[in-house]
Design an enzyme around this catalytic site. Structure first.
Site, PDB file in Angstrom:
ATOM      1  N   LYS A 107       0.859  -1.189   0.000  1.00  0.00           N
ATOM      2  CA  LYS A 107       0.000   0.000   0.000  1.00  0.00           C
ATOM      3  C   LYS A 107       0.887   1.228   0.000  1.00  0.00           C
ATOM      4  CE  LYS A 107      -4.511   0.894   0.686  1.00  0.00           C
ATOM      5  NZ  LYS A 107      -5.610  -0.066   0.452  1.00  0.00           N
ATOM      6  N   ASP A 147      -7.119   4.117  -4.372  1.00  0.00           N
ATOM      7  CA  ASP A 147      -7.625   3.962  -3.010  1.00  0.00           C
ATOM      8  C   ASP A 147      -8.309   5.297  -2.685  1.00  0.00           C
ATOM      9  OD1 ASP A 147      -7.366   1.917  -0.656  1.00  0.00           O
ATOM     10  OD2 ASP A 147      -6.908   3.817   0.287  1.00  0.00           O
TER      11      ASP A 147
HETATM   12  N1  GLU Z   1      -7.491   0.117  -2.724  1.00  0.00           N
HETATM   13  C1  GLU Z   1      -8.264  -1.074  -2.902  1.00  0.00           C
HETATM   14  C2  GLU Z   1      -8.229  -1.901  -1.638  1.00  0.00           C
HETATM   15  O1  GLU Z   1      -8.014  -1.398  -0.561  1.00  0.00           O
HETATM   16  C3  GLU Z   1      -7.887  -1.827  -4.160  1.00  0.00           C
HETATM   17  C4  GLU Z   1      -6.475  -2.303  -4.232  1.00  0.00           C
HETATM   18  C5  GLU Z   1      -6.081  -2.880  -5.565  1.00  0.00           C
HETATM   19  O2  GLU Z   1      -6.915  -2.992  -6.449  1.00  0.00           O
HETATM   20  O3  GLU Z   1      -4.897  -3.207  -5.705  1.00  0.00           O
HETATM   21  O4  GLU Z   1      -8.501  -3.074  -1.664  1.00  0.00           O
END
Ligand code: GLU
Length: 414
Positions: A107, A147
């Site tokens: 992340k 996100d």
């Molecule tokens: N931000 C989204 C999550 O928290 C998607 C992450 C992604 O698709 O890599 O799951």
């Protein structure tokens, strides 16, 4: 929006400890899951439109890659901090294992209020950030995605910047791209769509009646699609909120009209026929289903006793603290955890990535059918673990994920 001062990484590690204990997780695996494999911390200089130079703080946490490349979103928010991103990266490792896509967890984030930047400033910030981390990401290394406050447009700038730096077009380096740039059909609504698949499963299991009432905290991409699709599936969305406040009408809200109202006035408040409430009061409404779809730490030991819903579907990451989990479980409230409920986003990111790598693209129905399959499979697997270990949904999900991560780590020999 109110945020209790609770360190999300501490919460995440508490959740890990709880599940590891029940599962009797191999201590060698556990010790490696207590901290991220790699943490990138960058200072991002951006020339503002007035010629001034501002430096923004950014992070990318690469938590675990036993099951595949690091994978997870990037958020732009003034409250971003390293411990939050570490927690979110860890939760991605769990989530990807829960939903069964071949990724580890990562992340990232930038400490910024994107609403205060012009479009050009936002573009420069996004490109500069990629310039600083591009050597450490890649289609088979680490694949970012949207996100909180990050959009397909931002993903397009980032994919373009990365591709320029490596000298070839690499759409698979990032997911959540616009459709015309290698994005996947169905990706935009995927998180909300997957959440409603889970809502239907849980409502069935709990024998909730048709027209069961739903309150949703948050009206970003996730909250909005969830609201639309829940209404379409026969639930009655009675309350929604954004960062400024909530609206409530016990007879139900017309989500299309709510959307138009927010677009016209910039806020949800004073929606005709609804009463205005605080975000805190929304959580305590007499509804069947509560859907936190905003930020972390919304349901904590101070308000867990006041929640009236029978079912909580966590569409935000980390909305419930471990202390609140204990209270809710004792009271018989079902908490369907984030790592299952919102995993439709990353599951569809996987479908996007696969399409990018193969160069062969599917239609929307095909994507949503595959997504539904992932969600239902994950739900069944979690029910099985919940039954086997006689525990709550979060522990069951973590147990499922930890088994898969441990298998990968052990087979690879770490
Ligand atoms: N931000 C989204 C999550 O928290 C998607 C992450 C992604 O698709 O890599 O799951």
């Amino acid at each position: 929006m109110f945020m209790a001062k609770i360190n999300p990484f501490k919460s995440a590690m508490q959740q890990l400890a709880n599940a590891a204990q029940i599962l009797k997780l191999n201590p060698r695996v556990l010790s490696q899951l207590k901290s991220p494999k790699r943490t990138l911390s960058v200072s991002v200089p951006v020339e503002m439109d007035n010629g001034e130079l501002k430096v923004f703080e950014g992070f990318r946490v690469q938590y675990n890659d036993a099951r595949g490349p690091f994978k997870g979103g990037l958020r732009f928010h003034p409250q971003v901090n390293l411990d939050e991103i570490k927690a979110l990266a860890f939760w991605m490792a769990i989530k990807n294992a829960v939903v069964g896509v071949p990724y580890g967890g990562g992340k990232g984030g930038i400490v910024v209020n994107p609403k205060k930047l012009s479009k050009r400033e936002l573009e420069r910030l996004s490109r500069q950030f990629i310039g600083l981390i591009y050597k450490d990401i890649g289609p088979h290394v680490d694949v970012p995605a949207p996100d909180v406050n990050t959009t397909p447009e931002i993903m397009a700038w980032m994919a373009d910047e990365y591709s320029k730096l490596v000298g070839s077009w690499q759409p698979a380096v990032i997911t959540g791209k616009p459709l015309h740039l290698g994005g996947s059909r169905g990706r935009e609504e995927a998180t909300g769509f997957g959440g409603v698949v889970i809502l239907k499963q849980a409502a069935n299991a709990l024998r909730l009646k048709r027209g069961a009432s739903v309150a949703i905290q948050g009206f970003g991409n996730v909250g909005l699609f969830f609201a639309r699709l829940a209404n379409a599936a026969g639930f009655k969305v009675v309350a929604v909120s954004d960062s400024q406040g909530a609206i409530y009408n016990p007879r139900g809200l017309d989500i299309g009209k709510v959307e138009a109202h927010k677009k016209a006035l910039g806020s949800l408040t004073h929606f005709p026929g609804a009463v205005n409430l605080t975000n805190e009061k929304l959580l305590q409404l007499p509804v069947d289903v509560l859907v936190p779809a905003a930020l972390e730490n919304q349901i904590h030991k101070g308000n867990a006793k006041k929640i009236q819903a029978k079912l909580i579907v966590e569409m935000a990451n980390g909305p419930t603290t471990p202390e609140a989990d204990v209270i809710l479980h004792r009271r018989g409230v079902w908490v369907v955890p984030d790592v299952l409920a919102n995993s439709g986003g990353v599951a569809t990111s996987y479908l996007e990535w696969s399409q990018n790598l193969s160069g062969f693209y599917w239609g929307r129905d095909e994507v949503l059918k595959k997504l539904t399959g992932y969600m239902v499979e994950a739900w069944k697997n979690i029910l099985r673990e919940r039954e086997k270990y006689q525990t709550d949904f979060r522990n069951a999900a973590f147990i499922l994920a930890l088994k898969r991560i441990a298998d990968a780590m052990e087979s690879r020999g770490n």
